[in-house]
Design an enzyme around this catalytic site. Sequence first.
Site, mmCIF file in Angstrom:
data_model
loop_
_atom_site.group_PDB
_atom_site.id
_atom_site.type_symbol
_atom_site.label_atom_id
_atom_site.label_comp_id
_atom_site.label_asym_id
_atom_site.label_seq_id
_atom_site.Cartn_x
_atom_site.Cartn_y
_atom_site.Cartn_z
ATOM 1 N N PRO A 41 -3.172 -5.538 4.958
ATOM 2 C CA PRO A 41 -1.716 -5.605 4.821
ATOM 3 C C PRO A 41 -1.171 -4.194 4.662
ATOM 4 O O PRO A 41 -1.575 -3.479 3.742
ATOM 5 C CB PRO A 41 -1.518 -6.425 3.533
ATOM 6 C CG PRO A 41 -2.860 -6.987 3.189
ATOM 7 C CD PRO A 41 -3.869 -6.066 3.782
ATOM 8 N N CYS B 225 2.516 -1.909 4.768
ATOM 9 C CA CYS B 225 3.976 -1.912 4.857
ATOM 10 C C CYS B 225 4.438 -1.202 6.125
ATOM 11 O O CYS B 225 3.919 -0.145 6.484
ATOM 12 C CB CYS B 225 4.575 -1.223 3.636
ATOM 13 S SG CYS B 225 4.336 -2.138 2.105
ATOM 14 N N GLY C 97 -7.648 -0.554 7.473
ATOM 15 C CA GLY C 97 -6.242 -0.201 7.316
ATOM 16 C C GLY C 97 -5.801 0.897 8.252
ATOM 17 O O GLY C 97 -5.446 0.661 9.403
ATOM 18 N N ARG C 98 -5.831 2.126 7.772
ATOM 19 C CA ARG C 98 -5.272 3.241 8.551
ATOM 20 C C ARG C 98 -5.984 3.461 9.879
ATOM 21 O O ARG C 98 -5.357 3.881 10.865
ATOM 22 C CB ARG C 98 -5.291 4.508 7.700
ATOM 23 C CG ARG C 98 -4.406 4.391 6.472
ATOM 24 C CD ARG C 98 -4.464 5.604 5.575
ATOM 25 N NE ARG C 98 -3.790 5.331 4.309
ATOM 26 C CZ ARG C 98 -3.628 6.215 3.338
ATOM 27 N NH1 ARG C 98 -4.080 7.458 3.500
ATOM 28 N NH2 ARG C 98 -3.015 5.888 2.220
ATOM 29 N N TYR D 93 1.796 -3.145 -8.374
ATOM 30 C CA TYR D 93 2.923 -4.055 -8.207
ATOM 31 C C TYR D 93 2.888 -5.111 -9.305
ATOM 32 O O TYR D 93 2.080 -5.041 -10.220
ATOM 33 C CB TYR D 93 2.915 -4.628 -6.790
ATOM 34 C CG TYR D 93 3.053 -3.547 -5.746
ATOM 35 C CD1 TYR D 93 4.102 -2.626 -5.803
ATOM 36 C CD2 TYR D 93 2.125 -3.403 -4.726
ATOM 37 C CE1 TYR D 93 4.227 -1.614 -4.865
ATOM 38 C CE2 TYR D 93 2.234 -2.376 -3.785
ATOM 39 C CZ TYR D 93 3.290 -1.490 -3.868
ATOM 40 O OH TYR D 93 3.406 -0.472 -2.942
ATOM 41 N N ARG E 86 -5.860 -10.081 -3.776
ATOM 42 C CA ARG E 86 -6.221 -8.663 -3.686
ATOM 43 C C ARG E 86 -6.071 -8.033 -5.059
ATOM 44 O O ARG E 86 -5.005 -8.101 -5.672
ATOM 45 C CB ARG E 86 -5.342 -7.932 -2.666
ATOM 46 C CG ARG E 86 -5.773 -6.490 -2.423
ATOM 47 C CD ARG E 86 -4.999 -5.804 -1.318
ATOM 48 N NE ARG E 86 -5.917 -5.122 -0.410
ATOM 49 C CZ ARG E 86 -5.548 -4.223 0.491
ATOM 50 N NH1 ARG E 86 -4.272 -3.894 0.624
ATOM 51 N NH2 ARG E 86 -6.439 -3.650 1.271
#
Length: 367
Positions: free
Chosen positions: A28, A30, A332-333, A189, A237
Amino acid sequence: MSRLLSPITLPSVAGDGLPLRNATFLAPMCQYSVTERDGVPTSWQLVHLGARASGGFGLVWTEATAIVPEGRISPEDAGIWSDEHTEAWRPIVEFIHAQGAAAGIQLAHAGGKASTYPALPDTQRGRVPADEGGWTAEAPSSNEALGLTPPEALTMEQISGLVSAWGVAARRADAAGFDALQIHAAHGYLLHEFLSPRSNERDDEYGGSFENRIRFALEVVREVRRNWPAEKPLAIRFSGEDWIEGGWTIDETVELAKRVHELGVTVFDLSSGGIGAFTGPVGPGYQVTLARAVREALPREGTFVTAVGQITDARHAEAILVAGDADGITIGRAALANPNWPVHAAVELGDGQEAFVAPQYWRASMA
């Protein structure tokens, strides 16, 4: 075929689980691309997620998708708090399915990190003020642990309302056709803010002891599980470590993982950090030890653990799975740079690109 690229099944508490074509997961991430600032996903989400689905990933996770408007990290984040959002996500899910991948949604609330500027080049950092479309961020406690203007502390009534909102969002995710749901309890978060002693300074039943700090997370898991089909995998997660003195630890993560597994969570992804500046280790696979700790603590049957964090090389990913440190790999990246990461991994591991390359691209050589 390699462990990384062999078909797998994500376990669920009922039914046969979710079959996937391989053990690669799109992280995930953003996108800060909802320009209307209404939380409704756009063609950007379709193209971004669809490209990785056609690129061979087994499961594609959405970006952090807010359960309420105030839960967005930035005004440009996606959400799922209304019928309009549900309908907008449905064609995106259908396209992902058409490419042979499963579609997963990460439900999130940014808590004290909400209403911040998008983390994009040439964009200022910090809180978005009200006159620019921002709002008041809310968290377990009003302090500076997150490195931002202190948020407002949530009331007991607000906490109860948020638990309900997670359940409503889960029902909407099911209606949109998602195959799996991940609860975001990492990266500083809201859920992570309750877990960490550094951000949670409450003196009521939601703060202080370990049992109190995990109370909100357990309530959210119960509510989501109650509203999410038993035959669909439920994931979570975690930030396995805060990497700061007096913060959330891997030992606490392992204990919480056991608790939520008893409540019906079957899939676990292990990241780290998010409370204050990152002070943990860096380098390829720097979070694999956290995945290993959770993997070793849970029964092999009926659970699935993914590792994430600077895993960019296919042979490294394969080695992690062969060693038993994790069951799947979250990319991810590296997937931002290469939407066809699984196809290239297949070539590197000798499995052949034809296993996962989109038929429209068959003429391309991925070697």
